[in-house]
Design a protein around this motif. Structure first.
Motif, PDB file in Angstrom:
ATOM      1  N   TYR A  15       0.835  -1.294   0.281  1.00 22.86           N
ATOM      2  CA  TYR A  15      -0.169   0.124   0.124  1.00 22.86           C
ATOM      3  C   TYR A  15       1.144   1.830  -0.127  1.00 22.86           C
ATOM      4  O   TYR A  15       2.284   1.540  -0.033  1.00 22.86           O
ATOM      5  CB  TYR A  15      -0.869  -0.090   0.889  1.00 22.86           C
ATOM      6  N   TYR A  16       0.450   2.288   0.187  1.00 23.19           N
ATOM      7  CA  TYR A  16       0.560   4.099   0.124  1.00 23.19           C
ATOM      8  C   TYR A  16       0.612   4.371   0.739  1.00 23.19           C
ATOM      9  O   TYR A  16       0.336   4.506   1.903  1.00 23.19           O
ATOM     10  CB  TYR A  16       0.893   4.216  -1.222  1.00 23.19           C
ATOM     11  N   ALA A  17       2.282   5.289   1.355  1.00 20.47           N
ATOM     12  CA  ALA A  17       2.737   6.179   2.430  1.00 20.47           C
ATOM     13  C   ALA A  17       3.035   7.366   1.590  1.00 20.47           C
ATOM     14  O   ALA A  17       3.740   7.305   1.206  1.00 20.47           O
ATOM     15  CB  ALA A  17       3.620   5.596   3.502  1.00 20.47           C
ATOM     16  N   ILE A  19       4.938  10.905   3.377  1.00 20.55           N
ATOM     17  CA  ILE A  19       5.913  10.712   4.753  1.00 20.55           C
ATOM     18  C   ILE A  19       6.067  12.203   4.673  1.00 20.55           C
ATOM     19  O   ILE A  19       5.697  12.901   3.702  1.00 20.55           O
ATOM     20  CB  ILE A  19       6.907  10.392   4.674  1.00 20.55           C
ATOM     21  N   TYR A  66      -1.664   7.032   5.876  1.00 24.12           N
ATOM     22  CA  TYR A  66      -1.401   5.838   4.779  1.00 24.12           C
ATOM     23  C   TYR A  66      -2.479   4.908   3.866  1.00 24.12           C
ATOM     24  O   TYR A  66      -4.029   6.022   4.068  1.00 24.12           O
ATOM     25  CB  TYR A  66      -1.246   4.679   5.093  1.00 24.12           C
ATOM     26  N   ILE A  73      -4.076   8.947  -3.302  1.00 24.77           N
ATOM     27  CA  ILE A  73      -3.478  10.025  -2.445  1.00 24.77           C
ATOM     28  C   ILE A  73      -3.630  11.203  -3.671  1.00 24.77           C
ATOM     29  O   ILE A  73      -3.919  12.202  -3.419  1.00 24.77           O
ATOM     30  CB  ILE A  73      -1.975   9.574  -2.722  1.00 24.77           C
ATOM     31  N   VAL A 101       6.362  10.320  -1.071  1.00 29.13           N
ATOM     32  CA  VAL A 101       5.624   9.517  -1.174  1.00 29.13           C
ATOM     33  C   VAL A 101       5.911   8.251  -1.972  1.00 29.13           C
ATOM     34  O   VAL A 101       6.950   8.080  -2.649  1.00 29.13           O
ATOM     35  CB  VAL A 101       4.375   9.649  -2.778  1.00 29.13           C
ATOM     36  N   ALA A 102       6.068   6.851  -0.892  1.00 29.06           N
ATOM     37  CA  ALA A 102       6.545   6.178  -1.049  1.00 29.06           C
ATOM     38  C   ALA A 102       5.747   4.402  -0.627  1.00 29.06           C
ATOM     39  O   ALA A 102       4.076   4.860  -0.071  1.00 29.06           O
ATOM     40  CB  ALA A 102       7.276   5.409   0.250  1.00 29.06           C
ATOM     41  N   ARG A 103       6.503   3.442  -1.352  1.00 30.98           N
ATOM     42  CA  ARG A 103       5.112   2.526  -1.378  1.00 30.98           C
ATOM     43  C   ARG A 103       6.126   1.220  -0.440  1.00 30.98           C
ATOM     44  O   ARG A 103       6.536   0.815  -0.799  1.00 30.98           O
ATOM     45  CB  ARG A 103       5.645   2.358  -2.914  1.00 30.98           C
ATOM     46  N   VAL A 104       5.037   0.848   0.455  1.00 34.07           N
ATOM     47  CA  VAL A 104       4.895  -0.203   1.525  1.00 34.07           C
ATOM     48  C   VAL A 104       5.251  -1.229   0.856  1.00 34.07           C
ATOM     49  O   VAL A 104       3.913  -1.305   0.685  1.00 34.07           O
ATOM     50  CB  VAL A 104       3.643   0.889   2.556  1.00 34.07           C
ATOM     51  N   GLU A 105       7.146  -1.702   0.842  1.00 33.15           N
ATOM     52  CA  GLU A 105       6.872  -3.176   0.832  1.00 33.15           C
ATOM     53  C   GLU A 105       7.023  -4.332   2.195  1.00 33.15           C
ATOM     54  O   GLU A 105       6.142  -5.573   1.177  1.00 33.15           O
ATOM     55  CB  GLU A 105       8.052  -3.251   0.363  1.00 33.15           C
TER      56      GLU A 105
END
Lengths: 119, 119
Positions: A15-17, A19, A66, A73, A101-105
């Motif tokens: 999913y995405y975060a 920060i 998240y 987003i 913007v980051a993709r949580v892995e």
């Protein structure tokens, strides 16, 4: 989200975060009310999963929200009321910020065994 | 990193973020010294890019460290001294935590025009 402020009930990644790290300018200048309103609004957006936020005594704050996917987003970024808040933030509330913007892995957690008492 | 605590001098994405959100247990119990030592150690690791950290008055903390790639994170996770800190953290320092590894894809910033005075 748990009562204590950890986003500990999210689905499995990916999913995405978002920060958002920031330094506030001095004084409230309407910031508190806006922050509360934006949080309520974000929670109501499609794809919103949770949020964690901390600001230390020196004024450095980190808010991580998240989201299900990058599209959620992008949609929230373009929300009319949020656009106004973003502009005012840039102009008035934040001395400096970094938004990532980051993709949580991958996730690892320690959960509290029992639900903590409301604080 | 700027004096004021924002990681505002990272390379262009993609790079990686470790988002560590935690609730502390009561009392220091050696936490402060360990946190300082781990920060110094992390800064010396290959692939370390920067770190941002805030803990609010209610004990919720968010630390985001930034790394060149997933391999740098995996190596730091296996560092002998860090392994000890992780075990003690789980057992003693943290009531609960969430650790997320995420790939940063996009960044937007507002920088301070002049370098702020050291705080």
């Amino acid at each position: 989200m748990s009562a204590a402020g950890l986003a500990d009930d999210l689905p499995e990644p990916p999913y995405y975060a978002v920060i958002f790290s920031s330094l506030r300018t001095a004084g409230d200048q309407g910031y508190g009310a806006m922050a509360e309103r934006m949080l309520a609004l974000a929670r109501a957006q499609p794809g919103f999963l949770g949020v964690e936020s901390a600001r230390d005594a020196e004024g450095l704050g980190i808010t991580v929200s998240y989201w299900r996917d990058a599209e959620s987003i992008a949609r929230w970024k373009q929300h009319a009321e949020h656009l106004v808040a973003q502009a005012t933030g840039k102009r008035t509330w934040y001395e400096a910020y970094e938004l990532r913007v980051a993709r949580v892995e991958r996730v690892a957690s320690k959960h509290v065994a029992v639900e903590p008492l409301p604080r």
